[in-house]
Every structure is written in structure tokens, then in C-alpha cells.
Design a protein around this motif. Structure first.
Motif, PDB file in Angstrom:
ATOM      1  N   VAL A 389       0.840  -1.204   0.000  1.00  7.77           N
ATOM      2  CA  VAL A 389       0.000   0.000   0.000  1.00  7.77           C
ATOM      3  C   VAL A 389       0.874   1.254   0.000  1.00  7.77           C
ATOM      4  CG1 VAL A 389      -1.804   1.278   1.216  1.00  7.77           C
ATOM      5  CG2 VAL A 389      -1.856  -1.214   1.199  1.00  7.77           C
ATOM      6  N   ASP A 390       1.946   1.244   0.799  1.00 10.59           N
ATOM      7  CA  ASP A 390       2.810   2.421   0.879  1.00 10.59           C
ATOM      8  C   ASP A 390       3.467   2.704  -0.469  1.00 10.59           C
ATOM      9  OD1 ASP A 390       3.441   4.273   3.034  1.00 10.59           O
ATOM     10  OD2 ASP A 390       5.535   3.733   2.689  1.00 10.59           O
ATOM     11  N   THR A 391       3.933   1.635  -1.131  1.00  7.40           N
ATOM     12  CA  THR A 391       4.533   1.812  -2.452  1.00  7.40           C
ATOM     13  C   THR A 391       3.488   2.273  -3.459  1.00  7.40           C
ATOM     14  OG1 THR A 391       6.084   0.035  -1.917  1.00  7.40           O
ATOM     15  CG2 THR A 391       5.941   0.697  -4.219  1.00  7.40           C
ATOM     16  N   ALA A 392       2.269   1.729  -3.358  1.00  7.46           N
ATOM     17  CA  ALA A 392       1.198   2.168  -4.248  1.00  7.46           C
ATOM     18  C   ALA A 392       0.881   3.642  -4.035  1.00  7.46           C
ATOM     19  CB  ALA A 392      -0.052   1.320  -4.011  1.00  7.46           C
ATOM     20  N   ALA A 393       0.957   4.100  -2.789  1.00  6.85           N
ATOM     21  CA  ALA A 393       0.731   5.518  -2.506  1.00  6.85           C
ATOM     22  C   ALA A 393       1.793   6.374  -3.180  1.00  6.85           C
ATOM     23  CB  ALA A 393       0.724   5.759  -1.005  1.00  6.85           C
ATOM     24  N   ALA A 394       3.043   5.900  -3.160  1.00  5.91           N
ATOM     25  CA  ALA A 394       4.116   6.636  -3.837  1.00  5.91           C
ATOM     26  C   ALA A 394       3.876   6.688  -5.334  1.00  5.91           C
ATOM     27  CB  ALA A 394       5.466   5.975  -3.534  1.00  5.91           C
ATOM     28  N   VAL A 395       3.439   5.567  -5.898  1.00  7.26           N
ATOM     29  CA  VAL A 395       3.157   5.537  -7.338  1.00  7.26           C
ATOM     30  C   VAL A 395       1.983   6.456  -7.670  1.00  7.26           C
ATOM     31  CG1 VAL A 395       2.469   4.072  -9.257  1.00  7.26           C
ATOM     32  CG2 VAL A 395       4.075   3.213  -7.558  1.00  7.26           C
ATOM     33  N   ALA A 396       0.933   6.407  -6.834  1.00  9.26           N
ATOM     34  CA  ALA A 396      -0.237   7.247  -7.088  1.00  9.26           C
ATOM     35  C   ALA A 396       0.114   8.729  -7.029  1.00  9.26           C
ATOM     36  CB  ALA A 396      -1.335   6.922  -6.075  1.00  9.26           C
ATOM     37  N   ASP A 397       1.015   9.104  -6.120  1.00  9.47           N
ATOM     38  CA  ASP A 397       1.372  10.510  -5.961  1.00  9.47           C
ATOM     39  C   ASP A 397       2.348  10.996  -7.021  1.00  9.47           C
ATOM     40  OD1 ASP A 397      -0.236  10.683  -3.751  1.00  9.47           O
ATOM     41  OD2 ASP A 397       1.380  10.444  -2.290  1.00  9.47           O
ATOM     42  N   HIS A 398       3.259  10.119  -7.441  1.00  9.01           N
ATOM     43  CA  HIS A 398       4.371  10.570  -8.281  1.00  9.01           C
ATOM     44  C   HIS A 398       4.513   9.815  -9.599  1.00  9.01           C
ATOM     45  CE1 HIS A 398       5.939  12.945  -4.885  1.00  9.01           C
ATOM     46  NE2 HIS A 398       5.639  11.902  -4.133  1.00  9.01           N
ATOM     47  N   GLY A 399       3.765   8.708  -9.768  1.00  4.19           N
ATOM     48  CA  GLY A 399       3.935   7.895 -10.963  1.00  4.19           C
ATOM     49  C   GLY A 399       2.806   8.075 -11.953  1.00  4.19           C
ATOM     50  N   GLU A 400       2.708   7.132 -12.880  1.00  4.55           N
ATOM     51  CA  GLU A 400       1.688   7.163 -13.914  1.00  4.55           C
ATOM     52  C   GLU A 400       0.737   5.992 -13.720  1.00  4.55           C
ATOM     53  OE1 GLU A 400       3.861   7.069 -17.519  1.00  4.55           O
ATOM     54  OE2 GLU A 400       4.679   9.095 -17.293  1.00  4.55           O
ATOM     55  N   ALA A 401      -0.474   6.111 -14.275  1.00  3.16           N
ATOM     56  CA  ALA A 401      -1.510   5.105 -14.075  1.00  3.16           C
ATOM     57  C   ALA A 401      -1.067   3.701 -14.476  1.00  3.16           C
ATOM     58  CB  ALA A 401      -2.774   5.518 -14.830  1.00  3.16           C
ATOM     59  N   PRO A 402      -0.422   3.507 -15.629  1.00  2.86           N
ATOM     60  CA  PRO A 402       0.008   2.138 -15.983  1.00  2.86           C
ATOM     61  C   PRO A 402       0.953   1.524 -14.951  1.00  2.86           C
ATOM     62  CG  PRO A 402       0.093   3.573 -17.911  1.00  2.86           C
ATOM     63  CD  PRO A 402      -0.150   4.461 -16.729  1.00  2.86           C
ATOM     64  N   LEU A 403       1.797   2.346 -14.345  1.00  2.00           N
ATOM     65  CA  LEU A 403       2.710   1.829 -13.328  1.00  2.00           C
ATOM     66  C   LEU A 403       1.948   1.347 -12.110  1.00  2.00           C
ATOM     67  CD1 LEU A 403       5.686   1.398 -12.636  1.00  2.00           C
ATOM     68  CD2 LEU A 403       5.730   3.711 -11.683  1.00  2.00           C
ATOM     69  N   LEU A 404       0.882   2.037 -11.755  1.00  2.00           N
ATOM     70  CA  LEU A 404       0.064   1.618 -10.619  1.00  2.00           C
ATOM     71  C   LEU A 404      -0.622   0.290 -10.921  1.00  2.00           C
ATOM     72  CD1 LEU A 404      -0.988   2.317  -7.805  1.00  2.00           C
ATOM     73  CD2 LEU A 404      -2.852   3.581  -8.884  1.00  2.00           C
ATOM     74  N   VAL A 405      -1.105   0.123 -12.147  1.00  2.00           N
ATOM     75  CA  VAL A 405      -1.728  -1.140 -12.529  1.00  2.00           C
ATOM     76  C   VAL A 405      -0.698  -2.265 -12.478  1.00  2.00           C
ATOM     77  CG1 VAL A 405      -2.907  -2.386 -14.377  1.00  2.00           C
ATOM     78  CG2 VAL A 405      -3.484   0.010 -13.919  1.00  2.00           C
ATOM     79  N   ARG A 406       0.510  -2.019 -12.972  1.00  2.00           N
ATOM     80  CA  ARG A 406       1.558  -3.055 -12.930  1.00  2.00           C
ATOM     81  C   ARG A 406       1.975  -3.376 -11.505  1.00  2.00           C
ATOM     82  NH1 ARG A 406       3.794  -0.101 -17.290  1.00  2.00           N
ATOM     83  NH2 ARG A 406       5.499   0.676 -15.969  1.00  2.00           N
ATOM     84  N   HIS A 407       1.787  -2.417 -10.608  1.00  3.65           N
ATOM     85  CA  HIS A 407       2.149  -2.656  -9.208  1.00  3.65           C
ATOM     86  C   HIS A 407       1.313  -3.785  -8.604  1.00  3.65           C
ATOM     87  CE1 HIS A 407       3.709  -1.870  -5.263  1.00  3.65           C
ATOM     88  NE2 HIS A 407       2.531  -1.497  -4.777  1.00  3.65           N
ATOM     89  N   LEU A 408       0.144  -4.057  -9.183  1.00  5.40           N
ATOM     90  CA  LEU A 408      -0.673  -5.178  -8.705  1.00  5.40           C
ATOM     91  C   LEU A 408       0.107  -6.486  -8.730  1.00  5.40           C
ATOM     92  CD1 LEU A 408      -4.201  -4.664 -10.307  1.00  5.40           C
ATOM     93  CD2 LEU A 408      -3.704  -4.919  -7.875  1.00  5.40           C
ATOM     94  N   GLU A 409       1.018  -6.625  -9.684  1.00  4.98           N
ATOM     95  CA  GLU A 409       1.736  -7.878  -9.855  1.00  4.98           C
ATOM     96  C   GLU A 409       2.689  -8.182  -8.709  1.00  4.98           C
ATOM     97  OE1 GLU A 409       3.632  -7.431 -13.592  1.00  4.98           O
ATOM     98  OE2 GLU A 409       1.763  -7.352 -14.735  1.00  4.98           O
ATOM     99  N   SER A 410       3.046  -7.191  -7.931  1.00  7.05           N
ATOM    100  CA  SER A 410       3.981  -7.410  -6.823  1.00  7.05           C
ATOM    101  C   SER A 410       3.278  -7.755  -5.525  1.00  7.05           C
ATOM    102  CB  SER A 410       4.841  -6.164  -6.616  1.00  7.05           C
ATOM    103  OG  SER A 410       4.048  -5.080  -6.160  1.00  7.05           O
ATOM    104  N   ALA A 411       1.954  -7.816  -5.514  1.00 11.43           N
ATOM    105  CA  ALA A 411       1.221  -8.127  -4.290  1.00 11.43           C
ATOM    106  C   ALA A 411       1.430  -9.585  -3.898  1.00 11.43           C
ATOM    107  CB  ALA A 411      -0.267  -7.847  -4.483  1.00 11.43           C
TER     108      ALA A 411
END
Length: 463
Positions: A389-411
Motif C-alpha cells: 500500500v505504501d509503495t502504491a501511494a508513492a506511485v499514485a502521488d508521483h507515478g503514472e496510471a500504468p505503473l500503478l496497474v503493474r504494481h498489482l503484480e507485486s502483491a
């Protein structure tokens, strides 16, 4: 036709691996900065480490005695917050080691300054350098350099010397050491005295300020003779084996010459900052590194660290990690990886903070040699979910939408519903924002709807 019912969507990658937001790209060998070489004639590190072990043998002996003879609950220090050895412990050590109490106290202080023991209140524990002393030459050399940096504490100035003048001489000593290294041989005390006089004059000129309003006339330190101060400084540096001082001449030892070269190299590294963040705070430096590639960011971390005391730098980085910006949390621990072993005590303390615990545990596992493929196993399921969740928050604040979707794979969870359930359970303060951002970014309408519903339920406190 696409079903509008939330599905038990399988995630494509289920192996949990902790990755930085941007994968490190190997730098071509031709672009790597060649490792700096010490001056010609400098002994190899193994020989320097052997000399350092000889210099610190008495301190190591006392530190190992304390490790073996005192149980973890014993009051080793006097509880004065300064690491002074308790009277009873000093007498016991003197009897066991066949030394005087004064010798034990001096060796204990040396061990403390070299990082062989760490004092916390009225207890002490072996430092990481003591554990690595016989097998790690780098740990030995770092311990000696720590003692070298503390020479004025090892050999305190006599009470007869003016404190302000003592402080000026301590500040001027690096220039004297650089001159000694440049000469690469014995230097007469008269030459050093002239150089010291010039440097002290420069320091006083730099500090010269016109006070606002009426001020009492200060006692000018210019009246303090510099020769006794120089004599004290040279004897202090000789006491830590940085130089030899006899017959009116001073000469750097091989250890001292190597240490001066290390300090000069650090200054050169600091001067080569790729992004110009040397003089800013840790938080601002990390923000400046957020868009750099991993290798460039590490160069920036090294430059920033080289420009300040390592203890202060580590404290600043941990404080920055404790802020609200999740991206800075990850970057701060990347910078702490560049620091290495000296950061270990602060990182262990950070593990007591729930928000920093996953980062600290991963750092410690890597530091202790865990396989990068298996380092995630040190985290509990809840800690891994919190970190996700913390990493997803960093992506949501500073990254792009596709990166957030790809972040699902690390769960660590195998399905999206299981992930949502456990994300809601860990109680991360950014849970709602992360779920809303994920729902907005995900291309699957059914999954996005389920995530959006979960965000609403967390927001309203529903089940």
C-alpha cells in the motif's frame, strides 16, 4: 458480453519480489568512473588493516572482555549518557585483564570512539565492527578512521589552553594534514606553525562580524600562543597513530597518509554531485533524486553523504523517511543502503516504527546477506501488505496510471479480492486514496468497480 459481476481475477505474477519503482539499468563499463587509486607507495588495504588492528588491540581486548564477561542486563556504563565505564565494571576488568583502572578506562573510551562498543544509557553492547574485526579489513579501517576523526577526544586539550583557540586549531588541522601528505616526509614544526598561524588568521577573518548594538569587548584569542596548541594537536594525532612527532618534526604514518587521502577523495566525490543537491536537507535531496535513474541517484546519495558527518546524515534520512511522502520513504532507505553498516543502529531503531518497519526489515536482511530473491520472506503477510500500500501511494502521488496497474503484480495475495480484503485490514492511512487511484487506472471495468466499492466502504467504515 462482459460480465458486470466482480470476478476472482487471477493476477498474472504472484511471486512477491521487492523491486524499486524503476529497475536499475546496468551502466556500460566504459561509462563507469574508475575506482580512485591511493597515492603511490600506500600499502595495500590488508597491510593497513593489520596496522590498524595493532593500534586498536588494547581497545579490542577490553571490548571483547565486556562482551564475554558481562551479561546483557548488566549496567556496564555509569548512566551519565556519556558512555563512562562504571566504577565496579572498571575494577573488575582491571583485575581480569591485569591492567590498571586508568588503562581500562582509556581502552574503553577508545573502543567506544572506534565503534567497537555501542553505549545506550547505562548498558553497552558489542558494535558491528567488533563482530567483523577478524574477517573484515574494511570494518577495521573504518573503525580506525572513526578514531582518527576523534583525535581531539582521545587526547583532550589541557585546561590551560583557551577553549576558543583550541576549537580554531581543531578546525585548522585538516589543512596541516593535507600539507604533511603533500610533503610525503618529515616536516619541521616551524613550517607547521607558520601554516597554522595563516589558517587561524583566515578562520578569524571569515568569522569577523559587526555585532548589532552595544556588546562587551571580547577577549581576543590572538593573544594565545599557537606553539602549545600545535604541540597538543601533533601529540593528539600521534596518540592515534596518524603521525609520528619527534625531534621537532612531524611525519604522517602510512595509515595517516591513507586517511587523509580518503578524506580528500570524499571532498572530490562531493564536488561531483550530478544534480547539485549537496547543500540541501535530506528531504530536498531525496526529492531531487526522485526522477533520476538508479545509478545517478546513488551517485547523488554518495555526494550528499560525503559532504556531512555520517551520523547526522543517517538521522536526517530516517527523519525524512518518517514523513508523509511514501516516495521519500523508499528513497531514504535506498540512500541508507549506500551508507551501509554505519546506518545499522538507526535502522534497527526505525524497525520499531510501524510505518518504517517493512523498509527497515528489508534493509537489515540485505545487510545481513540474505538472498535478494528471498529477502521478502522476512516480512509477515501484514507487513508485506502495508509495504504494498505504501509503495502504491508513492506511485499514485508521483507515478503514472500504468505503473500503478503493474504494481498489482507485486502483491503477495494471489487474487484481487484477497488483496482488497487484506489491504483494508492493515489500516494504512492512505488505503482509500490508493484504492480510488487504482480503480481510476485499471482498464477492467468490473475490477475497477469492485475496488471503488472497497474504497467507499473503507471511507465510510463499512464492512
Amino acid at each position: 458480453m462482459t460480465s458486470r459481476t466482480p470476478r476472482d481475477s487471477r493476477l498474472r505474477l504472484v511471486r512477491p519480489r521487492r523491486q524499486p519503482l524503476a529497475a536499475p539499468a546496468p551502466r556500460p563499463a566504459a561509462e563507469r568512473r574508475p575506482a580512485p587509486r591511493p597515492p603511490e607507495g600506500t600499502p595495500p588495504p590488508s597491510e593497513l588493516a593489520r596496522t590498524a588492528r595493532q593500534c586498536l588491540a588494547a581497545a579490542v581486548r577490553v571490548a571483547r572482555w565486556a562482551d564475554a564477561a558481562l551479561s546483557p542486563g548488566n549496567t556496564t556504563a555509569a548512566g551519565d549518557g556519556l558512555g563512562t565505564l562504571a566504577d565496579a565494571t572498571a575494577r573488575r576488568a582491571a583485575d581480569d585483564l591485569d591492567l590498571t583502572v586508568a588503562q581500562v578506562r582509556a581502552d574503553w573510551d577508545t573502543a567506544r570512539l572506534a565503534g567497537l562498543v555501542e553505549v545506550h544509557g547505562d548498558t553497552a553492547r558489542p558494535g558491528w565492527r567488533l563482530r567483523a574485526w577478524d574477517r573484515d579489513d574494511t570494518a577495521v579501517l573504518r573503525g580506525w578512521v572513526a578514531l582518527f576523526d576523534a583525535w581531539s577526544l582521545v587526547h583532550p586539550a589541557p585546561d590551560s589552553l583557551e577553549p576558543a583557540a583550541v576549537a580554531e586549531v581543531v578546525e585548522a588541522v585538516p589543512q596541516l594534514l593535507s600539507f604533511l601528505q603533500l610533503m610525503a616526509g618529515p616536516v619541521a614544526v616551524d613550517q607547521l606553525l607558520d601554516l597554522l598561524d595563516q589558517r587561524v588568521t583566515e578562520l578569524r577573518t571569515e568569522r569577523c562580524e559587526i555585532p548589532f548594538g552595544p556588546q562587551p569587548e571580547p577577549t581576543p584569542p590572538e593573544d594565545t600562543p599557537l606553539l602549545p596548541l600545535l604541540d597538543w594537536a601533533l601529540n593528539g594525532l600521534a596518540s592515534v597513530s596518524a603521525l609520528t612527532y619527534a625531534d621537532g618534526h612531524a611525519t604522517l604514518t602510512p595509515l595517516g597518509s591513507w586517511a587523509v587521502w580518503v578524506k580528500l577523495e570524499q571532498i572530490c566525490v562531493a564536488a561531483q554531485s550530478p544534480a547539485g543537491n549537496i547543500e540541501v536537507s535530506a528531504e530536498d535531496m531525496l526529492r531531487g533524486c526522485a526522477r533520476l535513474r538508479p545509478n545517478a541517484a546513488r551517485s547523488e546519495y554518495r555526494a550528499w553523504l560525503a559532504a556531512r558527518d555520517v551520523g547526522t546524515a543517517v538521522t536526517e534520512l530516517v527523519d525524512a523517511a518518517g514523513g508523509e511522502d511514501a516516495l521519500l520513504r523508499g528513497l531514504a532507505f535506498e540512500a541508507l543502503r549506500v551508507v551501509g553498516a554505519p546506518a545499522e543502529p538507526e535502522v534497527r531503531r526505525a524497525a520499531d516504527d510501524p510505518a518504517l518497519r517493512p523498509y527497515a526489515l528489508l534493509w537489515l536482511a540485505e545487510y545481513e546477506g540474505a538472498d535478494p530473491e528471498d529477502v521478502h520472506t522476512v516480512l509477515t503477510r501484514e507487513e508485506a501488505t502495508w509495504l504494498w500500500v505504501d509503495t502504491a501511494a508513492a506511485v499514485a502521488d508521483h507515478g503514472e496510471a500504468p505503473l500503478l496497474v503493474r504494481h498489482l503484480e507485486s502483491a503477495v495475495q494471489p487474487t484481487v479480492p484477497a488483496l482488497i480484503e487484506e489491504v483494508r485490514a492493515v489500516g494504512h492511512p492512505r488505503t482509500v486514496q490508493v484504492l480510488v487511484a487504482l480503480a481510476a487506472a485499471h482498464p477492467d471495468p468490473a475490477l475497477a468497480k469492485a475496488v471503488r466499492r472497497a474504497a467507499f466502504q473503507v471511507h465510510t467504515g463499512g464492512a
